[in-house]
Scaffold this motif. Structure first.
Motif, mmCIF file in Angstrom:
data_model
loop_
_atom_site.group_PDB
_atom_site.id
_atom_site.type_symbol
_atom_site.label_atom_id
_atom_site.label_comp_id
_atom_site.label_asym_id
_atom_site.label_seq_id
_atom_site.Cartn_x
_atom_site.Cartn_y
_atom_site.Cartn_z
ATOM 1 N N GLU A 95 43.811 39.635 41.347
ATOM 2 C CA GLU A 95 42.982 40.031 42.485
ATOM 3 C C GLU A 95 42.147 41.269 42.150
ATOM 4 O OE1 GLU A 95 45.946 40.464 45.470
ATOM 5 O OE2 GLU A 95 46.656 38.406 45.191
ATOM 6 N N GLN A 96 42.768 42.222 41.445
ATOM 7 C CA GLN A 96 42.035 43.424 41.065
ATOM 8 C C GLN A 96 40.889 43.085 40.110
ATOM 9 O OE1 GLN A 96 42.379 46.431 42.190
ATOM 10 N NE2 GLN A 96 44.344 46.395 43.250
ATOM 11 N N LEU A 97 41.162 42.243 39.131
ATOM 12 C CA LEU A 97 40.125 41.858 38.169
ATOM 13 C C LEU A 97 39.001 41.078 38.840
ATOM 14 C CD1 LEU A 97 42.298 40.863 35.082
ATOM 15 C CD2 LEU A 97 40.697 42.777 35.234
ATOM 16 N N ALA A 98 39.352 40.204 39.774
ATOM 17 C CA ALA A 98 38.324 39.439 40.484
ATOM 18 C C ALA A 98 37.389 40.371 41.245
ATOM 19 C CB ALA A 98 38.986 38.440 41.437
ATOM 20 N N ALA A 99 37.961 41.369 41.922
ATOM 21 C CA ALA A 99 37.137 42.330 42.657
ATOM 22 C C ALA A 99 36.231 43.101 41.714
ATOM 23 C CB ALA A 99 38.033 43.286 43.446
ATOM 24 N N LEU A 100 36.743 43.470 40.549
ATOM 25 C CA LEU A 100 35.948 44.225 39.577
ATOM 26 C C LEU A 100 34.796 43.392 39.024
ATOM 27 C CD1 LEU A 100 38.784 46.110 37.647
ATOM 28 C CD2 LEU A 100 37.021 47.142 39.108
ATOM 29 N N ALA A 142 28.601 30.633 36.399
ATOM 30 C CA ALA A 142 29.002 32.028 36.179
ATOM 31 C C ALA A 142 30.388 32.292 36.756
ATOM 32 C CB ALA A 142 27.976 32.965 36.814
ATOM 33 N N ALA A 143 30.663 31.731 37.941
ATOM 34 C CA ALA A 143 31.975 31.917 38.564
ATOM 35 C C ALA A 143 33.067 31.299 37.699
ATOM 36 C CB ALA A 143 31.990 31.306 39.962
ATOM 37 N N ASP A 144 32.790 30.105 37.158
ATOM 38 C CA ASP A 144 33.776 29.457 36.284
ATOM 39 C C ASP A 144 34.064 30.314 35.052
ATOM 40 O OD1 ASP A 144 33.956 27.325 38.004
ATOM 41 O OD2 ASP A 144 32.550 26.054 36.888
ATOM 42 N N ARG A 145 33.020 30.914 34.503
ATOM 43 C CA ARG A 145 33.193 31.756 33.312
ATOM 44 C C ARG A 145 33.984 33.017 33.643
ATOM 45 N NH1 ARG A 145 27.015 31.203 30.931
ATOM 46 N NH2 ARG A 145 27.282 29.155 29.944
ATOM 47 N N GLU A 146 33.705 33.605 34.810
ATOM 48 C CA GLU A 146 34.430 34.808 35.207
ATOM 49 C C GLU A 146 35.908 34.498 35.431
ATOM 50 O OE1 GLU A 146 32.406 36.469 38.558
ATOM 51 O OE2 GLU A 146 30.528 36.727 37.444
ATOM 52 N N VAL A 147 36.187 33.363 36.080
ATOM 53 C CA VAL A 147 37.584 32.967 36.283
ATOM 54 C C VAL A 147 38.264 32.718 34.939
ATOM 55 C CG1 VAL A 147 39.086 31.152 37.188
ATOM 56 C CG2 VAL A 147 37.214 32.035 38.589
ATOM 57 N N GLY A 148 37.542 32.085 34.016
ATOM 58 C CA GLY A 148 38.094 31.857 32.682
ATOM 59 C C GLY A 148 38.440 33.152 31.980
ATOM 60 N N LEU A 149 37.565 34.166 32.120
ATOM 61 C CA LEU A 149 37.816 35.465 31.507
ATOM 62 C C LEU A 149 39.050 36.128 32.123
ATOM 63 C CD1 LEU A 149 36.959 37.810 29.670
ATOM 64 C CD2 LEU A 149 35.455 38.601 31.519
ATOM 65 N N GLN A 154 42.226 34.583 30.920
ATOM 66 C CA GLN A 154 42.581 34.984 29.556
ATOM 67 C C GLN A 154 43.462 36.237 29.571
ATOM 68 O OE1 GLN A 154 39.273 35.432 26.859
ATOM 69 N NE2 GLN A 154 38.292 33.551 27.568
ATOM 70 N N VAL A 155 43.251 37.085 30.581
ATOM 71 C CA VAL A 155 44.005 38.332 30.681
ATOM 72 C C VAL A 155 45.314 38.134 31.444
ATOM 73 C CG1 VAL A 155 43.956 40.710 31.535
ATOM 74 C CG2 VAL A 155 41.884 39.676 30.588
ATOM 75 N N THR A 156 45.246 37.403 32.561
ATOM 76 C CA THR A 156 46.397 37.335 33.469
ATOM 77 C C THR A 156 47.169 36.025 33.379
ATOM 78 O OG1 THR A 156 45.104 36.402 35.303
ATOM 79 C CG2 THR A 156 45.161 38.815 35.090
ATOM 80 N N GLY A 157 46.573 35.000 32.760
ATOM 81 C CA GLY A 157 47.200 33.688 32.785
ATOM 82 C C GLY A 157 46.782 32.929 34.039
ATOM 83 N N PRO A 158 47.192 31.664 34.158
ATOM 84 C CA PRO A 158 46.721 30.825 35.266
ATOM 85 C C PRO A 158 47.319 31.178 36.626
ATOM 86 C CG PRO A 158 48.316 29.636 33.935
ATOM 87 C CD PRO A 158 48.037 30.928 33.220
ATOM 88 N N ARG A 159 48.432 31.922 36.661
ATOM 89 C CA ARG A 159 49.062 32.244 37.941
ATOM 90 C C ARG A 159 48.364 33.413 38.607
ATOM 91 N NH1 ARG A 159 55.334 33.047 37.494
ATOM 92 N NH2 ARG A 159 54.977 33.324 39.731
ATOM 93 N N ARG A 160 48.213 33.315 39.951
ATOM 94 C CA ARG A 160 47.573 34.392 40.699
ATOM 95 C C ARG A 160 48.555 35.539 40.870
ATOM 96 N NH1 ARG A 160 43.894 34.011 46.047
ATOM 97 N NH2 ARG A 160 42.962 32.453 44.695
#
Length: 219
Positions: A199-204, A178-185, A188-194
């Motif tokens: 950070e906002q999307l990860a928290a959401l 599930a974590a891998d899928r969430e990171v993949g999602l 898709q929005v932000t690209g591979p760079r942090r």
């Protein structure tokens, strides 16, 4: 990182307030031993930062109060460089596990990225080598070379608490998926760079996951 702007004479005056016996020769010796690495000007003059001064203070304190040899002090400094925090006595220790959050800050960069040896991870998390081995075999904890990140502490501690309820590491693989899928999602929005948006999307996503689990529990 503090800007290097102090001469060796200025550093000597700062440290002599606490270590009356320190000399310029001593500071040069510690540099030669690799315990501090001041910047150099184009003319070759040493320039120390506030961080360099704190590093020297740590070395001198360990020698004076704990009678530690330079080899051991150098190992301690290496651990501090990997994100561990100095202890009043003994080797540096891993910081406390971060809060479960979720806040955007929980997913942001923390300055020094924590890098733990296997022994340091076991001590910080308080888990057995057997449990850590199982977590690694199921891809829940992954080493980067010889070191583990700070999140490995949280994963190991949570797994140990879940084990008390009969939930074994092999049961936790869906969380990794599930974590891998969430990171993949998110990527898709932000690209591979942090970025801050990452950070906002990860928290959401974590907040959404928490709410969904809570909503499905029996009332």
């Amino acid at each position: 990182m503090a800007k290097p702007e102090l001469s060796i004479g200025e550093v000597l005056r700062i440290l002599r307030a606490e270590f009356s016996g320190v000399t310029i020769s001593k500071l040069r010796f510690l540099e030669a031993e690799g315990l501090v690495s001041p910047a150099r000007t184009a003319s070759g003059y040493r320039k120390f930062s506030a961080d360099d001064v704190e590093r020297l203070r740590y070395v001198l304190t360990a020698q004076r109060d704990q009678y530690l040899p330079l080899k051991v002090i150098k190992e301690h400094l290496g651990a501090i460089d990997r994100g561990l925090r100095p202890a009043v006595a003994g080797p540096p220790v891993a910081p406390s596990a971060p809060s479960a959050g979720p806040r955007a800050d929980d997913f942001g960069a923390t300055g020094i990225e924590l890098r733990l040896t296997r022994a340091e991870l076991l001590a910080a998390a308080g888990v057995s080598a057997e449990l850590l081995g199982e977590l690694e075999s199921h891809g829940l904890v992954v080493a980067d070379g010889k070191h583990y990140g700070g999140d490995a502490i949280v994963v190991a501690q949570a797994a140990a608490e879940l084990a008390a309820y009969g939930i074994e590491p092999r049961h936790l693989r869906p969380f990794r998926t599930a974590a891998d899928r969430e990171v993949g999602l998110i990527e898709q929005v932000t690209g591979p760079r942090r970025t801050e948006q990452t950070e906002q999307l990860a928290a959401l996503t974590v907040r959404l996951h928490t709410a969904l689990v809570r909503s499905r529990l029996p009332r």
